[in-house]
Enzyme design. Structure first.
Site, PDB file in Angstrom:
ATOM      1  N   ASP A   4      35.357  36.625  38.345  1.00  0.00           N
ATOM      2  CA  ASP A   4      35.109  38.146  38.184  1.00  0.00           C
ATOM      3  C   ASP A   4      33.555  37.434  38.052  1.00  0.00           C
ATOM      4  OD1 ASP A   4      33.544  40.533  36.640  1.00  0.00           O
ATOM      5  OD2 ASP A   4      34.892  40.502  35.152  1.00  0.00           O
ATOM      6  N   ASP A  25      40.277  35.959  35.467  1.00  0.00           N
ATOM      7  CA  ASP A  25      40.248  37.254  35.719  1.00  0.00           C
ATOM      8  C   ASP A  25      41.843  38.117  36.143  1.00  0.00           C
ATOM      9  OD1 ASP A  25      39.271  39.396  34.552  1.00  0.00           O
ATOM     10  OD2 ASP A  25      38.216  39.414  35.935  1.00  0.00           O
ATOM     11  N   LYS A  42      27.161  39.052  34.563  1.00  0.00           N
ATOM     12  CA  LYS A  42      27.053  38.424  33.665  1.00  0.00           C
ATOM     13  C   LYS A  42      26.479  36.937  32.985  1.00  0.00           C
ATOM     14  CE  LYS A  42      32.407  39.743  33.631  1.00  0.00           C
ATOM     15  NZ  LYS A  42      32.853  39.854  32.402  1.00  0.00           N
ATOM     16  N   ASP A  70      30.575  45.497  36.335  1.00  0.00           N
ATOM     17  CA  ASP A  70      31.425  44.724  35.585  1.00  0.00           C
ATOM     18  C   ASP A  70      32.603  44.672  35.391  1.00  0.00           C
ATOM     19  OD1 ASP A  70      32.050  42.412  34.012  1.00  0.00           O
ATOM     20  OD2 ASP A  70      30.992  42.157  32.927  1.00  0.00           O
ATOM     21  N   GLU A  73      35.003  46.380  36.536  1.00  0.00           N
ATOM     22  CA  GLU A  73      35.831  46.417  37.750  1.00  0.00           C
ATOM     23  C   GLU A  73      37.408  46.598  37.764  1.00  0.00           C
ATOM     24  OE1 GLU A  73      34.931  43.299  36.657  1.00  0.00           O
ATOM     25  OE2 GLU A  73      36.640  42.730  36.543  1.00  0.00           O
ATOM     26  N   ARG A 125      39.477  47.744  36.300  1.00  0.00           N
ATOM     27  CA  ARG A 125      39.936  48.917  36.347  1.00  0.00           C
ATOM     28  C   ARG A 125      39.396  50.061  37.716  1.00  0.00           C
ATOM     29  NH1 ARG A 125      35.824  51.059  31.721  1.00  0.00           N
ATOM     30  NH2 ARG A 125      36.573  48.334  31.141  1.00  0.00           N
ATOM     31  N   LYS A 130      46.558  43.014  37.308  1.00  0.00           N
ATOM     32  CA  LYS A 130      44.545  42.872  37.621  1.00  0.00           C
ATOM     33  C   LYS A 130      43.833  41.507  38.504  1.00  0.00           C
ATOM     34  CE  LYS A 130      40.062  43.069  35.902  1.00  0.00           C
ATOM     35  NZ  LYS A 130      39.385  42.704  34.770  1.00  0.00           N
TER      36      LYS A 130
HETATM   37  N1  BES Z   1      37.504  40.794  33.120  1.00  0.00           N
HETATM   38  C1  BES Z   1      36.415  41.029  32.357  1.00  0.00           C
HETATM   39  C2  BES Z   1      37.534  41.251  30.469  1.00  0.00           C
HETATM   40  C3  BES Z   1      37.348  40.072  30.213  1.00  0.00           C
HETATM   41  C4  BES Z   1      36.680  39.538  28.774  1.00  0.00           C
HETATM   42  C5  BES Z   1      38.616  39.769  30.264  1.00  0.00           C
HETATM   43  C6  BES Z   1      36.492  37.988  28.643  1.00  0.00           C
HETATM   44  C7  BES Z   1      38.396  37.871  29.440  1.00  0.00           C
HETATM   45  C8  BES Z   1      37.505  37.241  28.534  1.00  0.00           C
HETATM   46  C9  BES Z   1      36.844  42.997  32.747  1.00  0.00           C
HETATM   47  O1  BES Z   1      36.189  42.681  33.755  1.00  0.00           O
HETATM   48  C10 BES Z   1      34.339  43.022  32.041  1.00  0.00           C
HETATM   49  O2  BES Z   1      33.992  42.387  32.155  1.00  0.00           O
HETATM   50  N2  BES Z   1      34.338  43.887  30.924  1.00  0.00           N
HETATM   51  C11 BES Z   1      33.284  44.682  30.432  1.00  0.00           C
HETATM   52  C12 BES Z   1      33.451  45.599  30.648  1.00  0.00           C
HETATM   53  C13 BES Z   1      32.830  46.996  30.112  1.00  0.00           C
HETATM   54  C14 BES Z   1      31.144  46.421  30.922  1.00  0.00           C
HETATM   55  C15 BES Z   1      32.561  47.883  30.170  1.00  0.00           C
HETATM   56  C16 BES Z   1      33.089  44.267  29.072  1.00  0.00           C
HETATM   57  O3  BES Z   1      34.419  43.908  28.292  1.00  0.00           O
HETATM   58  O4  BES Z   1      32.582  43.281  28.327  1.00  0.00           O
HETATM   59 ZN    ZN Z   2      37.522  41.429  35.018  1.00  0.00          ZN
HETATM   60 MN    MN Z   3      34.525  42.787  34.580  1.00  0.00          MN
END
Ligand code: BES
Ligand code: ZN
Ligand code: MN
Length: 502
Positions: free
Chosen positions: A270, A288, A277, A347, A349, A351, A265
């Site tokens: 992000d 990210d 966010k 968010d 994204e 996947r 990824k």
């Molecule tokens: N890049 C983030 C996950 C992340 C969070 C990585 C903190 C490192 C530190 C990912 O894209 C994300 O935002 N995931 C969301 C998913 C949710 C919207 C289902 C998350 O984990 O909140």
């Molecule tokens: Zn992300």
């Molecule tokens: Mn995200």
């Protein structure tokens, strides 16, 4: 840092001389000799400071002028029977902060009269040196005002042993892997105004010098192929999304052997997109692209040590931005696999990016396996913290290999389940699937479940590295910042289970 290996007999003077001491606290011949010359200074300091010889513990004493060094340092090696490559690297790493705080420019570590089981003294020396090198890494290119006395001093490190010549070869192999680790750390540490999908693709191109074939697909090509999931994530960005394919054909150009595949990824920033966010901590989302960073560093490591294996690294590079052209919650996209996805949260994204990269990888390369790496979910940090990556897999053998190798190199993983109950969570009312679960719980698993829909029976493992790609504090061989976690793990997986095997 200049790394040297020299004969014990030829060690003369240095800023700091370092002796290894086990948890039996017995001094080696050279240390005993120095202790005697310094009227028991070292043994007295050991008693006074409570130095116990535990792995990685250090103790320093200043020596009188005229002595062979300005300082003598002891470093604990713990129980000698438990020493292995990873412990030796930790020993090498743990002397670094001490040496810099002594303002030492040069230091020599002596491996005297110890015999480590299962590893030659030359290999042990190489491991120690490699640990020192990995811990000495620092990302300081953006400081313009630091004076010499604010910077680390250590420039020269020597490991002295008998039979020093034999250390060069094992060290070169470890150094090739560490070159990969450092490349990953650099890429992960760079801010997102410097590393974006286009510039990161350019960084991949530098691997051509090592014989890696690099192919870059831009938006037009991906559009033609039908990469609706990946392109949707990048459509709010001013920079073009990219898919980079890196091939290392270590078995020769003519080899028809199926490659091992690694997919990363690469969200270079992000913001969350329209599902934006919160401001606090958003700067962390520059890393990210950590999964892609590991895949790129791994390809560098494999090519650098000329691994006898065919490998392919695929990274999906996008920037997730809000804007007039950004994708909206509720949009339905058609992925390269033909499956449709309702994007309920922009968010989630990573996947979406991996969906197209995974399908492409299994379809075009028919690999022996796919391991993907992604900073995919915050939930994995809640579950496992920052010392282990989450492992999800459809294949017990691959999963066991990863668990074993992780424990061996000190990049540990912990397997979490997949299954029907979780899979149901991502069924959508309007499309084949939705990109977030119906409930908040098991967020890392529903994310993995989503990925599994794009691997099409290929043996596959997914490493959620959100908790381990970046570190807020120094560890034995990993200074704070981008860790490069995963490069050593996957390099060793290749070496131990796939290289030279039909
Ligand atoms: N890049 C983030 C996950 C992340 C969070 C990585 C903190 C490192 C530190 C990912 O894209 C994300 O935002 N995931 C969301 C998913 C949710 C919207 C289902 C998350 O984990 O909140
Ligand atoms: Zn992300
Ligand atoms: Mn995200």
């Amino acid at each position: 840092m200049k790394m040297n290996f020299s004969e014990l007999a030829s060690v003369n003077k240095d800023n700091v001389i370092i002796y290894l001491v086990g948890d039996d606290k017995k001094l080696s011949a050279g240390a005993r000799d120095l202790d005697k010359k310094a009227s028991g200074l070292i043994s007295k300091a050991m008693t006074n400071s409570g130095f116990n010889g535990k792995l990685g513990k250090t103790m320093c004493v200043a020596l009188a002028s005229g002595a062979r060094a300005d300082y003598a340092m002891l470093v604990g090696i713990g129980d000698i029977k438990k020493l292995d490559a990873t412990a030796l690297e930790k020993i090498g790493g743990s002397v670094v902060p001490q040496l810099n705080s002594l303002r030492a420019v040069s230091a020599t570590l002596l491996i005297e009269d110890i015999k480590i089981s299962g590893i030659t003294t030359a290999e042990a020396a190489a491991c120690i040196a490699n640990g020192t090198r990995l811990r000495s890494y620092n990302f300081d290119k953006y400081f313009t005002k630091k004076t010499a006395d604010e910077k680390p001093t250590l420039k020269n490190f020597t490991v002295a042993l008998s039979g020093a010549k034999a250390a060069a070869k094992p060290y070169a192999k470890l150094a090739a892997v560490s070159d990969g680790v450092e490349f990953t750390r650099n890429l992960v540490s760079e801010p997102a105004n410097i590393i974006n999908p286009e510039t990161l693709a350019e960084q991949c191109r530098t691997l051509e010098d090592l014989g890696v074939e690099v192919q870059v697909l831009g938006e037009e090509e991906m559009y033609k192929l039908g990469f609706g999931a990946l392109l949707g994530v990048g459509q709010g960005s001013a920079v073009e999304s990219q898919l980079v394919v890196m091939r290392w054909n270590g078995l020769g150009k003519a080899s028809k052997e199926a490659p091992l595949a690694f997919v990363g990824k690469g969200v270079t920033f992000d913001t969350g997109g329209i599902s934006i966010k919160p401001a606090a901590g958003m700067e962390e989302m520059k890393w990210d692209m950590g999964g892609a960073g590991v895949v790129i560093g791994l390809m560098k490591a494999l090519a650098g040590r000329k691994a006898k294996i065919n490998a392919v690294g695929v990274v999906g590079l996008v920037e997730n931005m809000p804007g007039g052209n950004a994708q909206r919650p509720g949009d339905v996209v058609t992925s390269y696999s033909g499956q449709t996805i309702e994007v309920l949260n922009t968010d989630a994204e990573g996947r979406l990016v991996l969906a197209d990269a995974l399908w492409y990888t299994q379809k075009h390369f028919k690999p022996k396996f796919i391991v993907d790496l992604a900073t995919l979910t915050g939930a994995i940090i809640v579950a496992l913290g920052t010392s282990r990556a989450g492992l999800f897999s459809n294949n017990d053998k691959l999963s066991d290999q990863l668990s074993k190798t992780g424990a061996k190199v000190g990049e540990e993983v912990w397997r979490l389940p997949l299954g029907e109950v979780y899979d149901k969570q991502i069924n959508s009312d309007i499309a084949d699937m939705q990109n977030i679960g119906k409930e908040r719980e098991a967020g890392s698993i529903t994310a993995a479940q989503f990925l599994q829909r794009f691997v099409n029976n290929t043996p596959w493992a997914h490493l959620d590295i959100a908790g381990v790609a970046w570190s807020k504090k120094d560890a034995e061989i990993t200074p704070k910042g981008g860790t490069g976690y995963g490069v050593r793990l996957l390099n060793q997986l290749v070496e131990d289970f796939y290289e030279g095997k039909p």
